[in-house]
Design a protein around this motif. Structure first.
Motif, PDB file in Angstrom:
ATOM      1  N   MET A   1       6.542  10.851   0.310  1.00 33.62           N
ATOM      2  CA  MET A   1       7.729  10.134  -0.157  1.00 33.62           C
ATOM      3  C   MET A   1       7.341   8.748  -0.704  1.00 33.62           C
ATOM      4  N   SER A   2       6.383   8.073  -0.024  1.00 30.38           N
ATOM      5  CA  SER A   2       5.933   6.766  -0.503  1.00 30.38           C
ATOM      6  C   SER A   2       5.237   6.891  -1.856  1.00 30.38           C
ATOM      7  N   THR A   3       4.386   7.935  -1.962  1.00 29.09           N
ATOM      8  CA  THR A   3       3.682   8.138  -3.241  1.00 29.09           C
ATOM      9  C   THR A   3       4.662   8.465  -4.358  1.00 29.09           C
ATOM     10  N   ALA A   4       5.629   9.334  -4.067  1.00 36.17           N
ATOM     11  CA  ALA A   4       6.624   9.698  -5.086  1.00 36.17           C
ATOM     12  C   ALA A   4       7.423   8.473  -5.513  1.00 36.17           C
ATOM     13  N   SER A   5       7.751   7.609  -4.541  1.00 33.70           N
ATOM     14  CA  SER A   5       8.497   6.397  -4.880  1.00 33.70           C
ATOM     15  C   SER A   5       7.661   5.474  -5.752  1.00 33.70           C
TER      16      SER A   5
ATOM     17  N   ALA B   1       2.532  -6.288  -9.083  1.00 30.31           N
ATOM     18  CA  ALA B   1       1.358  -6.964  -8.531  1.00 30.31           C
ATOM     19  C   ALA B   1       1.094  -6.519  -7.099  1.00 30.31           C
ATOM     20  N   GLU B   2       2.170  -6.359  -6.347  1.00 33.53           N
ATOM     21  CA  GLU B   2       1.993  -5.902  -4.957  1.00 33.53           C
ATOM     22  C   GLU B   2       1.466  -4.483  -4.900  1.00 33.53           C
ATOM     23  N   ASP B   3       2.030  -3.579  -5.729  1.00 33.82           N
ATOM     24  CA  ASP B   3       1.526  -2.205  -5.782  1.00 33.82           C
ATOM     25  C   ASP B   3       0.069  -2.174  -6.228  1.00 33.82           C
ATOM     26  N   PHE B   4      -0.296  -3.002  -7.212  1.00 34.90           N
ATOM     27  CA  PHE B   4      -1.677  -3.055  -7.690  1.00 34.90           C
ATOM     28  C   PHE B   4      -2.623  -3.489  -6.573  1.00 34.90           C
ATOM     29  N   MET B   5      -2.193  -4.487  -5.802  1.00 33.32           N
ATOM     30  CA  MET B   5      -3.049  -4.978  -4.715  1.00 33.32           C
ATOM     31  C   MET B   5      -3.252  -3.904  -3.648  1.00 33.32           C
ATOM     32  N   HIS B   6      -2.161  -3.152  -3.322  1.00 33.97           N
ATOM     33  CA  HIS B   6      -2.282  -2.104  -2.297  1.00 33.97           C
ATOM     34  C   HIS B   6      -3.111  -0.927  -2.780  1.00 33.97           C
ATOM     35  N   SER B   7      -3.001  -0.583  -4.075  1.00 38.94           N
ATOM     36  CA  SER B   7      -3.705   0.611  -4.568  1.00 38.94           C
ATOM     37  C   SER B   7      -5.166   0.346  -4.895  1.00 38.94           C
ATOM     38  N   THR B   8      -5.539  -0.894  -5.252  1.00 36.05           N
ATOM     39  CA  THR B   8      -6.915  -1.185  -5.664  1.00 36.05           C
ATOM     40  C   THR B   8      -7.686  -2.039  -4.667  1.00 36.05           C
TER      41      THR B   8
END
Length: 506
Positions: free
Chosen positions: A342-346, A370-377
């Motif tokens: 669900m988190s990934t789909a969101s 920016a927050e998503d970029f920081m969490h994913s990379t």
């Protein structure tokens, strides 16, 4: 400076038309001046004269009237037929004054009478000197004629119009020279343009006439080269005029230059601009179609896949409450996996079409990205956005996609540990700055044929009538700066930039 030797220092070669050797001896004995005695040679009649002229060159020809075997007029014609400037001097008896005057009227250069032969050397010296001057003058005229002929041939073969334009102190223009190219370029004969500029200015578009006059005035005042392009009256052809001005002491200005037909170049430029406009329109259409497809996919993920995952989580929770203890751990593991899905789909739905962009605006969407970029990379990413920035949906979406693309490039290529995004308002523009502390960017990286990410950013900025700059930052890493008008359709306004805040953020 050395002085050329006098003819008195050089032995003269004199040809005497005379049938009496005694007369030649009389001339030799009567010759008086300081210097070598002339070399006298005799000839009788026209055939003998022609043979002597063919044999060598002579400083002067002395014609003994009534004893030469030919008339002075015939001897003079023989000299002129051979194109010689050799002076012809008649020596006559005192009783032959009438015949001597007739000879002068026929064109002989001087007359000396036998009772006053002491003046013959001075007369010969004077005529030889004047003959040399006439020969030099004739040679100079021939050289000038040859030079003018070559110039006219060169000007006539140039692909354009060679001109010499003059402006007098009163501001009046006049063509002093116009080459034959005016017929090909303007359809006007050169003689119709020489002496006046009215026909030339009349052959131009009215608006371009004024720009040419303004360009001529500016060139005359500043001394800068004349560089002007304009259209002919038919509206389909363009000419280009280039020239350097020359100012005389009395205030007269002259331009000597060339006007060429640049219609083909202008048509090519227009076709290229049209092609670029069509490509930009196609790119905009493809981007719009891509955004529609992203929105559809995001909506399907959010509505369909999201609801399915929620139902699965509810069913898994109900199932876990009814399972024995040894299976409850498996059920909770399934619930955790569903939470991750669900988190990934969101996150995927937000990246495809962030609902936060519509609901809360560009600044909030960039901060969330920016927050998503920081969490994913795992790369630290800081976003600093001014409050109250409101732009139209098209500009907002374009800036968000540019931020996404720039952060993706940082993750792929920069080898950075920190990225900073700055969104601000400046002089009626929206300024987006993205900086990282990575390895920087080289000029060759900007020219790579497959650098589609940067090319896409540039196309997006151009579609918004903005400006785009990317280069290595002074303190290392890469700096991307773009400006777009706050309202789409306006022009980016130049102004003094605010101090860059990003270095303090590292």
């Amino acid at each position: 400076m050395t002085t050329a030797p006098s003819r008195r220092d050089i032995a003269l070669h004199l040809l005497v038309l005379c049938d009496s050797p005694a007369q030649i001896e009389k001339l030799r004995h009567s010759w008086q001046w300081e210097g070598p005695l002339p070399e006298f040679s005799s000839a009788v009649g026209l055939p003998s004269l022609r043979a002597a002229l063919r044999a060598q060159s002579w400083d002067a020809v002395l014609h003994c009237l009534n004893h030469a075997g030919c008339t002075p007029a015939a001897a003079l014609k023989t000299l002129r037929d051979r194109g010689l400037e050799t002076p012809l001097i008649v020596i006559a008896e005192p009783a032959d004054q009438r015949a001597a005057m007739k000879a002068l009227r026929s064109g002989v250069h001087d007359v000396a009478f036998t009772d006053r032969l002491e003046r013959l050397p001075a007369a010969v010296e004077r005529e030889v000197r004047e003959a040399a001057q006439r020969a030099d003058h004739r040679a100079a005229l021939e050289m000038l004629h040859d030079s003018e002929t070559r110039f006219r041939a060169l000007a006539g073969n140039l692909p354009g119009l060679v001109f010499n334009l003059q402006r007098d102190p009163a501001g009046r223009f006049r063509f002093l020279y116009v080459s034959e190219g005016s017929t090909r370029l303007l359809g006007i004969a050169p003689h119709e343009l020489r002496g006046t500029t009215e026909r030339f200015f009349a052959s131009l578009q009215p608006a371009d006439q004024q720009t040419l006059i303004a360009a001529l005035q500016e060139s005359a005042q500043s001394g800068n080269p004349l560089l002007w392009e304009g259209r002919l009256r038919d509206g389909t052809r363009w000419i280009d005029m280039r020239s350097l001005p020359h100012r005389d002491d009395d205030g007269t200005v002259q331009w000597t230059g060339i006007a060429t037909d640049i219609s083909r170049t202008k048509n090519t430029e227009a076709a290229l601009r049209e092609s670029r406009a069509q490509l930009a329109a196609l790119s905009f259409h493809l981007e719009a179609a891509k955004e529609e497809e992203r929105e559809r996919i995001a909506r399907d993920i959010h509505d369909e896949l999201g609801s399915i995952l929620v139902r699965l989580k509810i069913e898994a929770a109900l199932l876990a409450s009814k399972l024995p203890a040894e299976l409850a751990d498996k059920a909770r593991s399934i619930e955790n996996l569903l939470d991750q899905a669900m988190s990934t789909a969101s996150r995927v739905a937000r990246q495809l079409r962030p609902g936060i962009l519509k609901e809360f605006g560009l600044a909030a969407a960039i901060e969330c990205q920016a927050e998503d970029f920081m969490h994913s990379t795992g790369i630290t990413c800081r976003a600093q956005c001014d409050d109250g920035i409101e732009v139209d949906p098209e500009t907002s979406l374009a800036l968000f996609r540019i931020t996404q693309e720039a952060l993706t490039n940082i993750a792929k290529h920069a080898h950075a540990s920190l990225a900073v995004v700055r969104l601000k308002r400046e002089n009626g523009n929206i300024v987006l700055e993205i900086r990282d502390n990575g390895r920087g960017i080289a000029e060759c990286d900007l020219d790579k044929p497959k650098s589609f990410g940067l090319r896409g950013i540039r196309e997006r900025v151009q579609s918004l009538d903005g400006s785009f700059h990317i280069a290595s930052a002074e303190q290392g890493g890469t700096l991307l700066i773009l400006k777009v008008p706050e309202r789409h359709g306006d022009v980016v306004t130049a102004g003094e930039s605010e101090p860059v805040i990003q270095p303090d953020l590292f």
